[in-house]
Motif scaffolding. Structure first.
Motif, mmCIF file in Angstrom:
data_model
loop_
_atom_site.group_PDB
_atom_site.id
_atom_site.type_symbol
_atom_site.label_atom_id
_atom_site.label_comp_id
_atom_site.label_asym_id
_atom_site.label_seq_id
_atom_site.Cartn_x
_atom_site.Cartn_y
_atom_site.Cartn_z
ATOM 1 N N LYS A 222 -22.445 -5.341 40.843
ATOM 2 C CA LYS A 222 -21.286 -4.475 41.055
ATOM 3 C C LYS A 222 -20.493 -4.191 39.775
ATOM 4 O O LYS A 222 -19.510 -3.463 39.804
ATOM 5 C CB LYS A 222 -20.339 -5.104 42.086
ATOM 6 N N GLY A 223 -20.888 -4.803 38.667
ATOM 7 C CA GLY A 223 -20.162 -4.586 37.415
ATOM 8 C C GLY A 223 -20.952 -5.156 36.261
ATOM 9 O O GLY A 223 -22.105 -5.584 36.407
ATOM 10 N N ALA A 224 -20.345 -5.163 35.072
ATOM 11 C CA ALA A 224 -20.944 -5.754 33.877
ATOM 12 C C ALA A 224 -20.096 -6.949 33.474
ATOM 13 O O ALA A 224 -18.871 -6.858 33.412
ATOM 14 C CB ALA A 224 -20.999 -4.718 32.751
ATOM 15 N N TRP A 225 -20.739 -8.071 33.186
ATOM 16 C CA TRP A 225 -20.002 -9.327 33.043
ATOM 17 C C TRP A 225 -20.224 -10.014 31.705
ATOM 18 O O TRP A 225 -19.806 -11.160 31.522
ATOM 19 C CB TRP A 225 -20.385 -10.274 34.189
ATOM 20 N N GLY A 226 -20.869 -9.354 30.758
ATOM 21 C CA GLY A 226 -21.116 -9.985 29.477
ATOM 22 C C GLY A 226 -22.100 -11.134 29.600
ATOM 23 O O GLY A 226 -22.755 -11.327 30.626
ATOM 24 N N ILE A 227 -22.182 -11.915 28.539
ATOM 25 C CA ILE A 227 -23.090 -13.069 28.539
ATOM 26 C C ILE A 227 -22.494 -14.220 29.352
ATOM 27 O O ILE A 227 -23.152 -14.860 30.158
ATOM 28 C CB ILE A 227 -23.354 -13.551 27.096
ATOM 29 N N ASP A 228 -21.199 -14.438 29.171
ATOM 30 C CA ASP A 228 -20.588 -15.701 29.582
ATOM 31 C C ASP A 228 -20.376 -15.852 31.086
ATOM 32 O O ASP A 228 -20.499 -16.947 31.621
ATOM 33 C CB ASP A 228 -19.260 -15.863 28.845
ATOM 34 N N LEU A 229 -20.060 -14.769 31.773
ATOM 35 C CA LEU A 229 -19.822 -14.873 33.212
ATOM 36 C C LEU A 229 -21.120 -14.814 34.016
ATOM 37 O O LEU A 229 -21.102 -14.830 35.244
ATOM 38 C CB LEU A 229 -18.852 -13.780 33.673
ATOM 39 N N HIS A 230 -22.249 -14.795 33.331
ATOM 40 C CA HIS A 230 -23.545 -14.915 33.996
ATOM 41 C C HIS A 230 -23.992 -16.379 34.085
ATOM 42 O O HIS A 230 -25.141 -16.650 34.420
ATOM 43 C CB HIS A 230 -24.612 -14.126 33.225
ATOM 44 N N ARG A 231 -23.107 -17.300 33.809
ATOM 45 C CA ARG A 231 -23.537 -18.687 33.774
ATOM 46 C C ARG A 231 -23.663 -19.260 35.194
ATOM 47 O O ARG A 231 -23.122 -18.723 36.146
ATOM 48 C CB ARG A 231 -22.578 -19.537 32.952
ATOM 49 N N ILE A 232 -24.353 -20.375 35.249
ATOM 50 C CA ILE A 232 -24.605 -21.050 36.520
ATOM 51 C C ILE A 232 -24.374 -22.549 36.359
ATOM 52 O O ILE A 232 -24.475 -23.079 35.264
ATOM 53 C CB ILE A 232 -26.054 -20.814 36.973
ATOM 54 N N SER A 233 -24.034 -23.186 37.455
ATOM 55 C CA SER A 233 -24.029 -24.645 37.493
ATOM 56 C C SER A 233 -24.747 -25.068 38.759
ATOM 57 O O SER A 233 -24.723 -24.350 39.761
ATOM 58 C CB SER A 233 -22.585 -25.175 37.497
ATOM 59 N N TRP A 234 -25.392 -26.211 38.694
ATOM 60 C CA TRP A 234 -25.990 -26.752 39.918
ATOM 61 C C TRP A 234 -25.823 -28.251 39.963
ATOM 62 O O TRP A 234 -25.548 -28.904 38.959
ATOM 63 C CB TRP A 234 -27.442 -26.325 40.085
ATOM 64 N N THR A 235 -25.964 -28.799 41.154
ATOM 65 C CA THR A 235 -25.896 -30.241 41.340
ATOM 66 C C THR A 235 -26.879 -30.644 42.423
ATOM 67 O O THR A 235 -27.095 -29.901 43.384
ATOM 68 C CB THR A 235 -24.464 -30.689 41.708
ATOM 69 N N VAL A 236 -27.482 -31.807 42.271
ATOM 70 C CA VAL A 236 -28.474 -32.307 43.224
ATOM 71 C C VAL A 236 -27.800 -33.264 44.198
ATOM 72 O O VAL A 236 -27.070 -34.168 43.790
ATOM 73 C CB VAL A 236 -29.632 -33.017 42.501
ATOM 74 N N ASN A 237 -28.021 -33.035 45.480
ATOM 75 C CA ASN A 237 -27.581 -33.958 46.524
ATOM 76 C C ASN A 237 -28.811 -34.734 46.975
ATOM 77 O O ASN A 237 -29.637 -34.216 47.741
ATOM 78 C CB ASN A 237 -26.958 -33.177 47.689
ATOM 79 N N ASP A 238 -28.958 -35.963 46.483
ATOM 80 C CA ASP A 238 -30.130 -36.765 46.836
ATOM 81 C C ASP A 238 -30.085 -37.254 48.273
ATOM 82 O O ASP A 238 -31.118 -37.656 48.830
ATOM 83 C CB ASP A 238 -30.251 -37.961 45.890
ATOM 84 N N LEU A 239 -28.904 -37.225 48.884
ATOM 85 C CA LEU A 239 -28.800 -37.664 50.281
ATOM 86 C C LEU A 239 -29.425 -36.638 51.222
ATOM 87 O O LEU A 239 -30.001 -37.001 52.243
ATOM 88 C CB LEU A 239 -27.330 -37.897 50.638
ATOM 89 N N SER A 240 -29.291 -35.356 50.872
ATOM 90 C CA SER A 240 -29.889 -34.296 51.705
ATOM 91 C C SER A 240 -31.109 -33.666 51.045
ATOM 92 O O SER A 240 -31.693 -32.728 51.583
ATOM 93 C CB SER A 240 -28.852 -33.202 51.973
ATOM 94 N N ASN A 241 -31.491 -34.184 49.864
ATOM 95 C CA ASN A 241 -32.622 -33.641 49.109
ATOM 96 C C ASN A 241 -32.483 -32.143 48.859
ATOM 97 O O ASN A 241 -33.438 -31.381 49.024
ATOM 98 C CB ASN A 241 -33.948 -33.921 49.826
#
Length: 389
Positions: A222-241
């Motif tokens: 829906k727009g242009a976001w540059g390099i920086d706002l294309h970032r991602i984070s993730w986390t693993v929940n080993d209890l629910s795999n």
């Protein structure tokens, strides 16, 4: 400008100008009215502590990891001055050991230049180090001996692999999963669609080729976001795999299996992201890009606390032009958002000042690093999650 503010702003800019990544699905429209959740818990500060560091160790933390070995808990970080991993015993608050990362020779892995080279300690016999310039993932032991290495450029046109601390590598059924960034996308004009290969699954036995998954939500088109706002984070929940994926400008969260299968989109009832605007062509230079990023609402890292069975999601409110110009926080707000296992918001802790999003959890509480002018110490605050009476 106060030196602590300078340090914190540098850390913030470095963190925000790092990753680029990705998931499917439609999105809520921009600017929806914020709905305050009914909060059931609060974060209470219960302590703080300091860890001394030597004069040849940088406290400008770019990569870190909490891990345990033989029941001992450690905070580790990449010392960029000497290119080594320092491991600090959290019980004694002292340096326990260092793992040198050799530049050359039979165990050489090259110079880890840049924010997106990094490491992941699976255990002390399996330490993965990624050199982004080489686009190779190296496997070492605690004696710094090179055991194996993996080519991340098997496929032409593939986005480059990274090991950022806020989307850490993990190992599942003999395969290593890492984040990719950038790739074939436009930063200053809207993208009609995105690739679906922003995470790589590496067969650590080298018996099968790399597999890929992960794409951007529709909101990004829906727009242009540059390099920086294309970032991602993730986390693993080993209890629910499962793997929970968070995007910088997307309120909703996305759940994947640990082998990369998309499971569901978790719609958030609250809308923290609002009043976003696209980046312009004139903001593509470094200084203008910094100001653009700081002026936007955005999410930072997400973490899973397997002791309290909650998720911790970092959020940054926008800074005004005056605040950015003066190097002050003013209207800037940072919040730690706590979500339960169903990913419902149960607590929000707002901060007037910026704190680096360097967080780990254990039985003692939620530990958050606090940058100091004194570069000879690492300081942490400890918080507990308490149910409202």
């Amino acid at each position: 400008m106060n030196n602590t503010i300078k340090i914190n702003l540098v850390i913030l800019i470095n963190i925000l100008i790092v990753f680029t990544t990705i998931a499917p699905g439609c999105s809520k429209e921009f600017g929806e009215e914020y709905i305050a959740p009914a909060l059931t818990h609060q974060l209470i500060k219960v302590g703080e502590y300091e860890i001394p560091v030597d004069s040849v160790t940088s406290t400008r933390i770019s990569h870190y990891q909490y891990f345990t070995h033989d029941t001992v808990e450690y905070f580790s970080m990449l010392n960029t001055i000497k290119q080594e991993i320092n491991a600090y015993n959290l019980n004694t608050k002292t340096l326990s050991f260092k793992i040198p990362l050799h530049l050359e020779g039979p165990n050489g892995i090259g110079n880890l230049i840049g924010f997106n080279s990094g490491y992941y300690i699976h255990n002390l016999d399996s330490i993965f180090v990624l050199n982004r310039d080489h686009q190779r993932l190296y496997l070492l032991n605690s004696r710094s001996e090179l055991i194996n290495q993996f080519d991340l450029f098997q496929d032409k046109g593939q986005a480059s692999g990274v090991l950022p601390p806020f989307a850490p590598m993990f190992v599942n059924n003999g395969k290593g999963i890492i984040l990719n960034i950038q790739g074939a996308m436009s930063y200053n004009t809207p993208n009609k669609n995105y690739d679906e290969r922003y995470a790589t699954i590496i067969d650590l036995s080298k018996k099968s080729p790399h597999e890929y998954f992960l794409g951007y939500p529709e909101k990004f088109t829906k727009g242009a976001w540059g390099i920086d706002l294309h970032r991602i984070s993730w986390t693993v929940n080993d209890l629910s795999n499962s793997l929970i994926v968070s995007y910088a400008i997307e309120d909703d969260l996305f759940e994947y299996s640990k082998d990369g299968k998309f499971l569901r989109r978790i719609e958030q009832k609250t809308n923290f992201i609002n009043e976003l605007r696209s980046i312009t062509e004139s903001e593509s230079n470094f200084e203008a890009r910094q100001k653009y990023v700081l002026a936007q609402s955005k999410y930072g890292p997400i973490y899973f606390d397997n002791i309290r069975k909650v998720y911790i999601r970092d959020f940054y409110g926008p800074m005004s032009d005056t605040d950015i110009q003066n190097g002050t926080y003013g209207s800037f707000r940072q919040s730690l958002i706590i979500l339960d296992e169903q990913l419902e918001v149960i607590a929000i802790m707002k901060d007037k000042d910026f704190n680096a999003p360097i967080i780990f959890t254990n039985k003692e509480g939620i530990h958050r690093y606090k940058a100091q002018e004194n570069e000879n110490i690492l300081k942490f605050e400890v918080f507990d999650l308490v149910k409202n009476q």
